[in-house]
Enzyme design. Structure first.
Site, mmCIF file in Angstrom:
data_model
loop_
_atom_site.group_PDB
_atom_site.id
_atom_site.type_symbol
_atom_site.label_atom_id
_atom_site.label_comp_id
_atom_site.label_asym_id
_atom_site.label_seq_id
_atom_site.Cartn_x
_atom_site.Cartn_y
_atom_site.Cartn_z
ATOM 1 N N ALA A 179 0.840 -1.201 0.000
ATOM 2 C CA ALA A 179 0.000 0.000 0.000
ATOM 3 C C ALA A 179 0.875 1.251 0.000
ATOM 4 C CB ALA A 179 -0.945 0.001 1.203
ATOM 5 N N ASP A 180 1.941 1.227 0.796
ATOM 6 C CA ASP A 180 2.893 2.342 0.790
ATOM 7 C C ASP A 180 3.503 2.519 -0.590
ATOM 8 O OD1 ASP A 180 3.110 3.508 3.461
ATOM 9 O OD2 ASP A 180 3.821 1.555 4.098
#
Length: 412
Positions: A179-180
């Site tokens: 997600a980062d």
């Protein structure tokens, strides 16, 4: 030293940990001067996210963690306390001289310092101000903090990752902080687009920057691609299938006598070649498996049928057979094996650069290959405050005595 497209761009990086730093790192790879702002003494939170730590020349732990080393190449580090008024003045001076600001503070936090997007874009109308937060600048969850695994859970990724319940599986997160990573890439794309709009469409933009709002939650959901499309278009909720694919089948890790091999048959022709390579050409025309829709409808039987066949093969033999047949396949490797691979070495996926504490360090390179402006120059992720003198004296013109005064007050 190669010519770089963003050599005229300056980025003020107020972000920490992974997503925001990755966005700024991408801009640095493209040639931008990236000034990473860290808290005096403590630095980026990621400097404490170890072990392991990079060792110095004498074998002692430094504060350089894998997260720092993976998200901060091609940057300069300064220390600056944004909570102190004098620190805020210096930050505003740097913002006034910058093209881009990247931040990942909780929504509204920087307003109390006068470093919010409205204040800084009034000071510097050309500024592209990029906010990378968990849930974005708006909506009922906007004030919430969060980390990568929270968004993998809430965004649906964990629901489609792992083995099915009936196989003893459960939802799991991906190894890396995906997600980062995707939020960082979306943020970089957003910044690049805003810069293009500012500079190439001056008649429409008036040469003004804009606010780029990127959320990890949004980015993770967008990354689900055809999984999300399946639900939106059909109402059918995707499920976990282990290593099996959701398109062309068979697509999974097939067990061998001494390991496993990932094989993907993306179309009927590849499936036919797969059957022939395994010395079972009769399965190509089997009425249960002859077309991809039939294979999808009989995926469990398909997997069981071919699992029983491949278990008799050695991994190297199966890989060789797939390569000869033109069927996409590959072994499951750890990262040592990845970076030892001749393809990875030919493509230059890692490079060794000087490091002030360790002497040198190997880091990943940018995977984009430009024909005319190649990314060939890399600097190691900076140590805490490594470039204080260069920025405070060289760029802002502060005298040595003033820098010492600011240092004694804990401002830099």
């Amino acid at each position: 030293m190669s010519r770089k497209p963003f050599s005229h761009i300056r980025v003020l990086d107020l972000s920490r940990v992974i997503a925001g730093p990755l966005a700024a790192q991408m801009l640095g790879d493209l040639g931008a001067e990236v000034i990473k702002v860290e808290r005096p003494g403590a630095g980026d939170d990621a400097r404490r996210m170890g072990p392991p730590f990079l060792k110095d020349r004498d074998g002692r732990d430094t504060h350089e963690t894998p997260i720092i080393l993976g998200s901060n190449r091609n940057k300069k580090s300064i220390t600056l306390d944004l909570a102190q008024p004098e620190g805020q003045v210096l930050a505003r001076r740097l913002a006034a001289m910058s093209d881009v600001l990247v931040e990942n503070f909780k929504v509204g936090d920087l307003k109390r310092y006068g470093l919010d997007q409205a204040s800084l874009r009034e000071l510097n109308p050309r500024l592209v101000y990029c906010s990378v937060t968990g849930f974005g600048q708006t909506g009922p969850y906007a004030p919430r903090p969060g980390y990568d695994s929270i968004f993998q859970a809430m965004g649906g990724l964990m629901s489609v990752t792992g083995y099915a319940d009936e196989e003893g599986g459960a939802p799991v997160k991906t190894g890396p902080s995906i997600a980062d990573f995707v939020a960082g890439q979306f943020a970089a794309i957003g910044v690049i687009t805003a810069l293009y709009e500012r500079d190439a469409n001056r008649e429409a933009s008036g040469g003004r920057g804009q606010h780029v709002d990127v959320a990890l939650f949004d980015s993770l959901v967008a990354s689900l691609s055809h999984y999300a499309a399946q639900y939106l278009a059909t109402g059918e909720v995707p499920v976990r299938r282990g290593t099996q694919g959701s398109g062309g089948l068979p697509s999974q890790v097939f067990p061998c006598a001494d390991g496993g091999v990932m094989v993907v048959c993306g179309n009927d022709e590849q499936y036919r070649r797969f059957c022939v390579a395994l010395q079972h050409p009769e399965l190509a025309d089997d009425p249960r498996f002859a077309t991809n829709p039939l294979r999808v409808g009989n995926r469990k039987l398909l997997a069981a049928t071919f699992d029983a066949i491949t278990r008799r093969w050695r991994q190297t033999d199966l890989l060789a057979a797939m390569e000869t047949a033109g069927v996409p396949a590959g072994p499951i490797r750890d990262l040592k094996q990845v970076f030892d691979d001749p393809q990875a070495q030919h493509r230059g996926l890692a490079t060794e650069v000087p490091h002030p504490l360790a002497g040198s360090v190997r880091i990943c390179t940018n995977p984009i290959k430009f024909s005319d402006t190649p990314i060939t120059d890399y600097t190691a992720p900076p140590t805490l405050g490594q470039h204080n003198d260069e920025i405070y004296r060289g760029l802002l013109g502060l005298a040595a005595e003033e820098i010492e005064r600011l240092k004694s007050k804990g401002i830099v």
